[in-house]
Each structure stands twice: as C-alpha cells, then as structure tokens.
Design an enzyme around this catalytic site. Structure first.
Site, PDB file in Angstrom:
ATOM      1  N   ASN A 158       0.835  -1.195   0.000  1.00 26.45           N
ATOM      2  CA  ASN A 158       0.000   0.000   0.000  1.00 26.45           C
ATOM      3  C   ASN A 158       0.872   1.247   0.000  1.00 26.45           C
ATOM      4  O   ASN A 158       1.956   1.248   0.567  1.00 26.45           O
ATOM      5  CB  ASN A 158      -0.911   0.041   1.221  1.00 26.45           C
ATOM      6  CG  ASN A 158      -1.970   1.127   1.076  1.00 26.45           C
ATOM      7  OD1 ASN A 158      -2.887   0.983   0.264  1.00 26.45           O
ATOM      8  ND2 ASN A 158      -1.823   2.231   1.791  1.00 26.45           N
ATOM      9  N   ILE A 161      -0.589   9.056   1.029  1.00 19.46           N
ATOM     10  CA  ILE A 161       0.020  10.288   1.542  1.00 19.46           C
ATOM     11  C   ILE A 161      -0.550  10.511   2.937  1.00 19.46           C
ATOM     12  O   ILE A 161      -1.768  10.661   3.086  1.00 19.46           O
ATOM     13  CB  ILE A 161      -0.344  11.492   0.640  1.00 19.46           C
ATOM     14  CG1 ILE A 161       0.049  11.234  -0.809  1.00 19.46           C
ATOM     15  CG2 ILE A 161       0.222  12.793   1.211  1.00 19.46           C
ATOM     16  CD1 ILE A 161       1.331  11.794  -1.269  1.00 19.46           C
ATOM     17  N   GLY A 181      -4.943   2.543   4.351  1.00 20.41           N
ATOM     18  CA  GLY A 181      -4.121   1.362   4.112  1.00 20.41           C
ATOM     19  C   GLY A 181      -2.985   1.164   5.100  1.00 20.41           C
ATOM     20  O   GLY A 181      -2.816   0.073   5.658  1.00 20.41           O
ATOM     21  N   ASP A 270      -5.560  22.062   8.848  1.00 16.87           N
ATOM     22  CA  ASP A 270      -5.887  21.080   7.816  1.00 16.87           C
ATOM     23  C   ASP A 270      -6.826  21.623   6.744  1.00 16.87           C
ATOM     24  O   ASP A 270      -7.276  22.759   6.818  1.00 16.87           O
ATOM     25  CB  ASP A 270      -6.472  19.817   8.476  1.00 16.87           C
ATOM     26  CG  ASP A 270      -5.957  18.570   7.773  1.00 16.87           C
ATOM     27  OD1 ASP A 270      -5.922  18.558   6.535  1.00 16.87           O
ATOM     28  OD2 ASP A 270      -5.594  17.608   8.460  1.00 16.87           O
TER      29      ASP A 270
HETATM   30  C1  LIG Z   1      -1.693  16.852   0.802  1.00 14.22           C
HETATM   31  C2  LIG Z   1      -2.435  15.664   1.332  1.00 14.22           C
HETATM   32  C3  LIG Z   1      -2.318  15.298   2.674  1.00 14.22           C
HETATM   33  C4  LIG Z   1      -2.975  14.191   3.187  1.00 14.22           C
HETATM   34  N1  LIG Z   1      -2.833  13.881   4.508  1.00 14.22           N
HETATM   35  C5  LIG Z   1      -3.423  12.766   5.005  1.00 14.22           C
HETATM   36  C6  LIG Z   1      -3.229  12.394   6.363  1.00 14.22           C
HETATM   37  O1  LIG Z   1      -2.518  13.061   7.122  1.00 14.22           O
HETATM   38  N2  LIG Z   1      -3.842  11.259   6.815  1.00 14.22           N
HETATM   39  C7  LIG Z   1      -4.626  10.489   5.997  1.00 14.22           C
HETATM   40  O2  LIG Z   1      -5.129   9.461   6.454  1.00 14.22           O
HETATM   41  N3  LIG Z   1      -4.860  10.828   4.707  1.00 14.22           N
HETATM   42  C8  LIG Z   1      -4.263  11.951   4.196  1.00 14.22           C
HETATM   43  N4  LIG Z   1      -4.460  12.291   2.881  1.00 14.22           N
HETATM   44  C9  LIG Z   1      -5.399  11.507   2.054  1.00 14.22           C
HETATM   45  C10 LIG Z   1      -4.857  10.156   1.639  1.00 14.22           C
HETATM   46  O3  LIG Z   1      -3.617  10.281   0.988  1.00 14.22           O
HETATM   47  C11 LIG Z   1      -5.856   9.447   0.734  1.00 14.22           C
HETATM   48  O4  LIG Z   1      -7.032   9.213   1.471  1.00 14.22           O
HETATM   49  C12 LIG Z   1      -5.352   8.138   0.130  1.00 14.22           C
HETATM   50  O5  LIG Z   1      -6.313   7.604  -0.736  1.00 14.22           O
HETATM   51  C13 LIG Z   1      -5.033   7.123   1.187  1.00 14.22           C
HETATM   52  O6  LIG Z   1      -4.613   5.934   0.574  1.00 14.22           O
HETATM   53  P1  LIG Z   1      -4.894   4.517   1.231  1.00 14.22           P
HETATM   54  O7  LIG Z   1      -6.344   4.229   1.071  1.00 14.22           O
HETATM   55  O8  LIG Z   1      -4.014   3.600   0.466  1.00 14.22           O
HETATM   56  O9  LIG Z   1      -4.515   4.628   2.653  1.00 14.22           O
HETATM   57  C14 LIG Z   1      -3.795  13.408   2.347  1.00 14.22           C
HETATM   58  C15 LIG Z   1      -3.921  13.775   1.004  1.00 14.22           C
HETATM   59  C16 LIG Z   1      -3.250  14.866   0.494  1.00 14.22           C
HETATM   60  C17 LIG Z   1      -3.410  15.227  -0.951  1.00 14.22           C
HETATM   61 MN   LIG Z   2      -4.444   1.945  -0.746  1.00 13.09          MN
END
Ligand SMILES: Cc1cc2nc3c(=O)[nH]c(=O)nc-3n(C[C@H](O)[C@H](O)[C@H](O)COP(=O)(O)O)c2cc1C
Ligand SMILES: [Mn+2]
Length: 469
Positions: A158, A161, A181, A270
C-alpha cells in the site's frame, strides 16, 4: 514521458506553469503565504512554486505541484483509468477492450535493487527544509510523503500520503487515519506483535504521488495503478525488509512503526480550514535517510478549501467516475463541491426509474470506499446542475419535505478530520432526497410543472433582441 520530479518541474516551466522564487524565503509560514497567494483562486492560472533560496537550507522546496485541474488532466489525459475499468462492464464505453488490455500491460511494477552508492546518506531530517505551515501548528510537518507499507498478513503493498509531524531528526508522527491502508497494516502488525517497516518517498514522479492519493480499494497496489496512469510500468526500488518506493524518489526515509508506541500529534491547520484536534498517533522511527543528486523537497499547503487538494480531489473524482458509475447504475453524475472539503458534501444525479431509487443510489455512495466518509449527501433529478450551488439550493428548497425526505443515520464512521462529532471518526450522516416525488413514493398530489417558455417564443424573441443591439 515524465520520469521524475525534475522532469515534471521542467515540463511545468516550459508550459509557463512554474513560478521561480529567488528571494530568500522562510520555511516558517512564508512558504505558506506565497503558495496561498499563487493558488487561492483554484483557477487554471494557479502555478507551481519553486523556492530556490530557503532560509537556513541548501535544498530547494517545491509547492503546489498540482496547482490546477487542467494541469492534472493534461498529465493523466493519455490513459483514462475509469474508462478502462468501466469498459470491462459496459458496451457503451468509448475505449476498446484491446486498448484496455494494452494499458493493463503496465500493471506490474518492475523492481530494481536499492544501491547505496547512488545516493547521499543524510543525517536524519536535519537538512530537509520542512515548512511550518500554519502559526498554531504543533511543529513542522512533512505534508506530501508517499508512505509505503506491506501487509504482515498477505504482503500486499500500500502507498498513501499521510502527513508526518517532525518530532526530532529521527522521529515523526504518522497520521494515517484508522480506515487507511497504512493504518490497517499497522493494526495487522499490532495483532502479530511485530513492528511494521515503512518506506517513505518525499518527491517522486507525479503519477506516483497522485496514485498515493487516489482512493483505491485496500489490496489494490497504488504503484500498479500509477503504471497504468503513466502508460509505462512503475520502477520500484527494493531494499531488504522494506516496502518498495518509486525509483524516481528524490528523498527516501527507511524506518519502522512500532504499533504499541503512540504520541500526541497536532494541531495542524488542515484542509477543513480548521486546526485538527491533537490526538494520539503512531510514531515513525527513522533509521536511514537518502537523497539523490540535487534533491528538491516537495511540500503541499492545505488549509482552505481552494488549495491544490481541491484540484486533486476534483481530478481524482472525475478520473474514477466512469468506474463509480459503472458499478452504481442508479447514479448518472456525482460531484463533491470544494466548499464541502472533500467528502462533507456530496451531490448526485439520479434518473429515477422506480420508487426509492434516489435513496438506493445514496446508500451505495455511503458504502463505497472513501466516499463513505460523506457526511451530507443529496440526490437530484437530471434537470438540476449539481455543479451549480444556486441550482442545488433551488432544488433543496423546492423538492424536499424534510420529515419525509431527510434521514439522519447515526453510529457510522466519519472522516477523522471532521471535528463536529462527539467522538473521533464516529458520528452521523444526513441523506436528502431532493428528487421530485412520485405516486409510487406515496405523493398523492399532482407534482407541479416547473416554469418555462416554449422554444418558438424564445427563438422569436432572440431574433428581435438581436435587432435591438
Ligand atoms: C496533501 C495531502 C495530505 C494528506 N494527509 C493525510 C493524512 O494526514 N492522513 C490520511 O489518512 N490521509 C491523508 N491524505 C489523504 C490520503 O492520501 C488518501 O485518502 C489516500 O487515498 C489514502 O490511501 P490509502 O487508502 O491507500 O490509505 C492526504 C492527502 C493529500 C493530498
Ligand atoms: Mn491503498
């Protein structure tokens, strides 16, 4: 083809989409102010910023990498992933199966071994120009790290971000939300009483970064997805015991999360426009830090709903939409207004074919991946432009009988970033059926027609109007 961040910055510069800042800029708050000034409009004129002289550091900083929707759609325009997925289900898709099959050949990443000699080893995070974004932030935060993990159960990969608060040069927070993830892998490691090795890429090719943001179902590899999006297989670095990171990475952090360790993380300004409430989070222990030649430090500024995250969110929804519509045949369109900070507000269009179909469509969104974070959802008839807030307000005002058409559903997961619920990540949702009600739905009066003039009159007046000009 854009192979890394340097290439991407060059590409943006050639397209006139890059602003170089040569004045000395403080990583505390000044980078934020510059970035806000360049991106608050959210328009296609928003530019990427390259800060060449960051006070106290040698490394340049780049922000606003995905400044506008058009930037992203040009970048990803070649391969329509949503269409490829939907073409598997539907005959109507514009993309042929042969084309889809060709695109799918880029699914499997290539792996090359990590070679220490190719990198400079850094002393923890000390020479990284990590910005402090907002005045009341608990410290400096890595805001655009591609965090890579592997399941201790089935070794599926996985990448996401997740922001990382800098505690010191070798320790950061790991703000992966419970449903994400990385967090699921950490829970699996906790159950197995193991530590979880984590690799972090700061700055990589744009396809890898955006794929890490994409709301993919758990178990689907972000780097497989980025291979399709890029139109060529991802190249990943393998290092014994650590999850792979893109070979294009500017800076790589190798370390681990001990799931039994937690520390208060935040506040952090945020993308809701509020500071997040400080809460315990996992801790990332850094073992090794590497940088390639002339690294650029990539950061993101969020805080108000019209920063680059709004462009990314809008782009990803449009990109994935054909797939969403293919599996939810009651929905003809879906829109998350940026004012609703990602998933707090969701509007869908439904062309009702049977009683209750609008509600059925809303239930499906509330159960679908990260769209399930939606707090307020409303369904509209096709004559309502769900991208026009005035049209939406008109339908909400004239097609809803609150007692009958609004349902409040409690005891459901919410976005961790939503501070309004009493408990973190647990609260309620509202579902609003703003479609015209039918007899089949128990409406016993005659639903009135909307007002409009016949086309013949409109055309006649148009001709007369032109003569007045
Ligand atoms: C600039 C930015 C910051 C982010 N910060 C977070 C964070 O701190 N925690 C989080 O859970 N998702 C954060 N996200 C959203 C996740 O990257 C997003 O939900 C992603 O699909 C997660 O992938 P996953 O499902 O593989 O975990 C952020 C997105 C961006 C664009
Ligand atoms: Mn994922």
């Amino acid at each position: 083809m854009i192979k890394d961040l340097h290439d991407y910055i060059r590409h943006l510069s050639e397209k006139g989409m890059l602003l170089r800042v040569d004045a000395e800029v403080d990583p505390e708050l000044e980078i934020t102010a510059f970035t806000e000034r360049a991106s608050r409009t959210g328009s296609d004129e928003s530019k990427t910023l390259l800060f060449n002289k960051v006070k106290g550091y040698d490394m340049p900083v780049v922000t606003n990498l995905f400044a506008s929707y058009s930037m992203l759609s040009t970048l990803f325009g070649e391969t329509q992933i949503g269409e490829i997925i939907s073409s598997a289900f539907s005959k109507a898709s514009g993309i042929s199966l042969i084309k889809s099959a060709k695109a799918l050949m880029n699914l499997k990443p290539k792996t090359v071994p990590f070679k220490k000699s190719r990198y400079e080893e850094l002393d923890g995070l000390s020479c990284l120009p990590v910005p402090k974004v907002w005045p009341n932030d608990a410290g400096r935060f890595l805001t655009l790290p591609v965090v890579s993990t592997q399941s201790p159960v089935d070794s599926s990969a996985n990448a996401g971000i997740y922001r990382m608060q800098v505690f010191d040069s070798f320790t950061t927070g790991m703000h992966w939300q419970a449903q994400k993830g990385g967090s699921i892998h950490a829970s699996e490691a906790a159950a197995a009483k193991k530590r979880l090795n984590v690799s972090v890429a700061i700055g990589a090719d744009p396809y890898s970064i955006i794929s890490a943001v994409a709301p993919l179902p758990q178990g689907i590899s972000e780097f497989a997805f980025s291979g399709i999006a890029r139109g060529s297989r991802s190249i990943l670095l393998s290092k014994d015991g650590y999850p792979p990171v893109p070979e294009s990475s500017e800076i790589i952090l190798y370390g681990y999360v001990d799931p039994s360790e937690s520390r208060i993380e935040g506040p952090f300004g945020d993308h809701t426009g509020y500071y997040s409430i400080p809460e315990p989070a996992n801790v990332f222990n850094i073992e090794e830090v590497y940088a390639r030649k002339d690294p650029v430090y990539a950061s993101s500024v969020v805080g108000h709903p019209w920063n680059e995250d709004a462009a990314i969110s809008r782009f990803l929804l449009e990109y994935m939409k054909p797939a969403i519509l293919a599996v939810n045949d009651s929905i003809t369109d879906i829109y998350l207004p940026p004012e609703g900070v990602f998933t707090n507000l969701c509007f869908i269009s439904v062309k009702k074919r049977f009683p209750g179909e609008a509600k059925r469509a809303m239930f499906s969104v509330l159960g679908l991946g990260q769209l399930s974070f939606t707090k307020m959802i409303a369904a509209f008839d096709p004559d309502i432009d769900i991208r026009d807030l005035r049209s939406v307000a008109w339908a909400l005002s004239t097609r809803v009988d609150p007692e009958r058409d609004m349902q409040i559903i409690g005891g459901v997961p919410t976005d961790t970033l939503d501070h309004t619920s009493n408990l973190s990540a647990y609260g309620s949702k509202v579902m609003i059926d703003a479609t015209k009600k039918t007899r089949g739905e128990g409406y016993s009066r005659e639903w009135p027609d909307t007002i409009s003039l016949p086309a013949s009159i409109l055309e006649a007046v148009e001709r007369k109007w032109k003569k007045m000009e």
